[in-house]
Design an enzyme around this catalytic site. Structure first.
Site, PDB file in Angstrom:
ATOM      1  N   PRO A  16     121.987 -72.213  41.427  1.00  0.00           N
ATOM      2  CA  PRO A  16     121.860 -72.550  42.846  1.00  0.00           C
ATOM      3  C   PRO A  16     122.964 -72.953  43.504  1.00  0.00           C
ATOM      4  CG  PRO A  16     120.820 -74.580  41.539  1.00  0.00           C
ATOM      5  CD  PRO A  16     121.299 -73.302  40.578  1.00  0.00           C
ATOM      6  N   MET A  17     123.633 -72.297  44.625  1.00  0.00           N
ATOM      7  CA  MET A  17     124.732 -72.700  45.135  1.00  0.00           C
ATOM      8  C   MET A  17     124.494 -72.750  46.870  1.00  0.00           C
ATOM      9  SD  MET A  17     127.918 -71.154  43.326  1.00  0.00           S
ATOM     10  CE  MET A  17     127.051 -69.748  42.905  1.00  0.00           C
ATOM     11  N   CYS A 100     123.201 -82.764  42.732  1.00  0.00           N
ATOM     12  CA  CYS A 100     124.066 -82.370  43.924  1.00  0.00           C
ATOM     13  C   CYS A 100     124.716 -83.726  44.159  1.00  0.00           C
ATOM     14  CB  CYS A 100     123.157 -82.074  45.120  1.00  0.00           C
ATOM     15  SG  CYS A 100     124.576 -81.991  46.475  1.00  0.00           S
ATOM     16  N   ASN A 200     125.088 -75.385  31.521  1.00  0.00           N
ATOM     17  CA  ASN A 200     125.834 -75.003  32.824  1.00  0.00           C
ATOM     18  C   ASN A 200     127.049 -75.740  33.054  1.00  0.00           C
ATOM     19  OD1 ASN A 200     125.528 -76.209  36.257  1.00  0.00           O
ATOM     20  ND2 ASN A 200     126.149 -74.134  35.756  1.00  0.00           N
ATOM     21  N   GLY A 201     128.127 -75.089  33.463  1.00  0.00           N
ATOM     22  CA  GLY A 201     129.275 -75.592  33.621  1.00  0.00           C
ATOM     23  C   GLY A 201     130.626 -74.654  32.991  1.00  0.00           C
ATOM     24  N   ASP A 202     131.126 -74.251  34.264  1.00  0.00           N
ATOM     25  CA  ASP A 202     132.571 -73.702  33.779  1.00  0.00           C
ATOM     26  C   ASP A 202     132.572 -72.004  33.005  1.00  0.00           C
ATOM     27  OD1 ASP A 202     133.577 -75.403  35.007  1.00  0.00           O
ATOM     28  OD2 ASP A 202     134.880 -76.264  33.684  1.00  0.00           O
ATOM     29  N   GLY A 224     127.601 -70.580  37.794  1.00  0.00           N
ATOM     30  CA  GLY A 224     127.557 -70.603  39.339  1.00  0.00           C
ATOM     31  C   GLY A 224     128.917 -70.044  40.036  1.00  0.00           C
ATOM     32  N   ARG A 225     129.879 -70.704  40.095  1.00  0.00           N
ATOM     33  CA  ARG A 225     131.222 -70.416  40.691  1.00  0.00           C
ATOM     34  C   ARG A 225     131.984 -69.185  40.164  1.00  0.00           C
ATOM     35  NH1 ARG A 225     134.115 -75.829  39.610  1.00  0.00           N
ATOM     36  NH2 ARG A 225     132.701 -75.643  37.961  1.00  0.00           N
TER      37      ARG A 225
HETATM   38  C1  LIG Z   1     129.319 -74.182  46.693  1.00  0.00           C
HETATM   39  C2  LIG Z   1     128.206 -74.865  45.711  1.00  0.00           C
HETATM   40  C3  LIG Z   1     126.920 -75.096  45.980  1.00  0.00           C
HETATM   41  C4  LIG Z   1     126.140 -75.688  45.383  1.00  0.00           C
HETATM   42  N1  LIG Z   1     124.880 -76.078  45.452  1.00  0.00           N
HETATM   43  C5  LIG Z   1     123.855 -76.534  44.648  1.00  0.00           C
HETATM   44  C6  LIG Z   1     122.519 -76.588  44.936  1.00  0.00           C
HETATM   45  O1  LIG Z   1     122.054 -76.356  46.006  1.00  0.00           O
HETATM   46  N2  LIG Z   1     121.559 -77.122  43.923  1.00  0.00           N
HETATM   47  C7  LIG Z   1     122.019 -77.574  42.805  1.00  0.00           C
HETATM   48  O2  LIG Z   1     121.450 -77.992  41.944  1.00  0.00           O
HETATM   49  N3  LIG Z   1     123.365 -77.272  42.486  1.00  0.00           N
HETATM   50  C8  LIG Z   1     124.267 -76.608  43.163  1.00  0.00           C
HETATM   51  N4  LIG Z   1     125.613 -76.704  42.932  1.00  0.00           N
HETATM   52  C9  LIG Z   1     126.205 -76.858  41.580  1.00  0.00           C
HETATM   53  C10 LIG Z   1     126.121 -75.372  40.812  1.00  0.00           C
HETATM   54  O3  LIG Z   1     124.532 -75.006  40.699  1.00  0.00           O
HETATM   55  C11 LIG Z   1     126.478 -75.649  39.100  1.00  0.00           C
HETATM   56  O4  LIG Z   1     125.826 -76.776  38.497  1.00  0.00           O
HETATM   57  C12 LIG Z   1     127.796 -76.134  39.091  1.00  0.00           C
HETATM   58  O5  LIG Z   1     128.599 -75.234  40.293  1.00  0.00           O
HETATM   59  C13 LIG Z   1     128.595 -76.101  37.860  1.00  0.00           C
HETATM   60  O6  LIG Z   1     128.405 -74.638  37.466  1.00  0.00           O
HETATM   61  P1  LIG Z   1     129.594 -73.548  37.458  1.00  0.00           P
HETATM   62  O7  LIG Z   1     130.939 -74.263  36.895  1.00  0.00           O
HETATM   63  O8  LIG Z   1     129.206 -72.145  36.640  1.00  0.00           O
HETATM   64  O9  LIG Z   1     130.051 -73.272  38.786  1.00  0.00           O
HETATM   65  C14 LIG Z   1     126.673 -76.044  43.843  1.00  0.00           C
HETATM   66  C15 LIG Z   1     127.981 -75.901  43.400  1.00  0.00           C
HETATM   67  C16 LIG Z   1     128.886 -75.156  44.375  1.00  0.00           C
HETATM   68  C17 LIG Z   1     130.180 -74.699  44.015  1.00  0.00           C
END
Ligand SMILES: Cc1cc2nc3c(=O)[nH]c(=O)nc-3n(C[C@H](O)[C@H](O)[C@H](O)COP(=O)(O)O)c2cc1C
Length: 320
Positions: A16-17, A100, A200-202, A224-225
């Site tokens: 979720p983002m 969050c 989850n992460g990176d 995510g990202r």
């Molecule tokens: C722009 C943005 C918005 C996000 N919004 C949410 C959200 O609405 N709910 C949530 O649980 N995590 C949210 N996250 C966190 C991501 O779901 C994820 O846990 C975090 O980015 C780490 O994963 P990644 O390294 O693959 O990005 C958000 C992250 C980003 C960068």
């Protein structure tokens, strides 16, 4: 991988983002092989007040399933009511946001701030699980800050109160998105609970996906990202983890076709005026690594119409 009775295909979910993983982007990622996706977080209070914005955030299209609606809040009963209300949008799962870090959310006691009160986390999970007959999951961080790494405790409490799976982002609230990511805590949670754990992460490509699986032993992973401007990452992860094949990156034609599909989808759902404004940030992600990226980004940030997108795509072709 199963969440309750729900089977997830493939190897990775779209995280979720808020502000980026909207319906159009989720559909795109699912078309590239994401096995599951989660809505942008929706305020349980917003749902209680019948906010139009909350309703829009909960809309799910047929191509997105299996998909969770993610809710945030601090009051068990309001969260339970929100979960019940969200069922009209036909989510497959209700996910509870306990991760969050944003001051607007955590400052009010929601999101990652819930991890400071594990007993309240338990009451929320129980209230929501009792309210709906679809699986309820929880998304947590490693803890609130470096002195309070309590993901294992919160995960156990969530499991005891009815959670069907847990996603762990291996960072504290205090870290926001800064390195390092802590895969040890994800592994510890996996060892501590019986329900499936999503790491989850990176993760940004096939190799980092494999590393997260192998290091932690998780049942599934979430990206995510790493999917921003890169939705084909799910295809790459699936090919590598199922057959050991490292796929080449898409060529320019495919990249531009995907960009165009993505932005057309955003405009379809949000209209050209709002959609094209939002399209600017999405487009910028696709431009990373392109020759003349800075100049192209300037063009992207002035787009107002789908015709402007066509002009940008022509400019990319001539400059690459
Ligand atoms: C722009 C943005 C918005 C996000 N919004 C949410 C959200 O609405 N709910 C949530 O649980 N995590 C949210 N996250 C966190 C991501 O779901 C994820 O846990 C975090 O980015 C780490 O994963 P990644 O390294 O693959 O990005 C958000 C992250 C980003 C960068």
């Amino acid at each position: 991988m199963k969440i309750g009775n729900l089977t997830l295909e493939g190897f990775a979910a779209l995280a979720p983002m808020a502000g980026v993983a909207d319906r159009a982007f989720r559909e795109l990622c699912m078309s590239f092989g994401a096995g599951y996706c989660v809505s942008e977080m929706v305020s349980s209070k917003g749902i209680a007040y019948h906010s139009k914005k909350s309703a829009e955030l909960m809309e799910i299209s047929p191509m997105e399933h299996p998909c969770a609606v993610q809710i945030f809040g601090t009051e068990p009963e309001t969260m339970a009511d929100a979960a019940r209300f969200s069922l009209q949008y036909r989510p497959d799962v209700i996910d509870i946001n306990m991760g969050c870090p944003a001051p607007k959310i955590a400052g009010g006691g929601s999101g990652a701030a819930l991890m400071k009160d594990p007993a309240l986390c338990g009451r929320i999970v129980k209230a929501v699980s009792d309210a709906v007959d679809i699986p309820v999951t929880v998304k947590i961080r490693s803890g609130f800050d470096g002195e309070h790494i309590n993901a294992v405790e919160v995960a156990r409490i969530a499991e005891d109160n009815g959670a069907a799976a847990i996603t762990v982002h291996g960072r504290t609230r205090e870290q926001f998105y800064a390195p390092p990511v802590n895969y040890d805590i994800i592994r510890d949670v996996k060892r501590a609970v019986q329900i499936p754990v999503i790491g989850n992460g990176d993760v940004a490509d096939a190799l980092s996906a494999k590393h997260l699986y192998e290091y932690t032993g998780v049942d599934y992973i979430m990206i995510g990202r790493g999917a921003l401007g890169n939705p084909w990452v799910f295809r790459e992860v699936n090919a590598y983890l199922s057959e050991g094949r490292l796929l080449p990156k898409p060529d320019l034609d495919e990249k531009l076709d995907v960009l165009s599909r993505h932005i057309t989808g955003v405009v379809e759902y949000k209209g050209e005026r709002v959609g094209m404004r939002e399209a600017r940030k999405h487009t910028a992600y696709y431009l990373k690594g392109f020759k003349n990226a800075a100049k192209l980004r300037n063009l992207a940030f002035s787009m107002e119409t789908l015709d402007d997108l066509k002009r940008l795509i022509d400019a990319i072709r001539t400059s690459t």
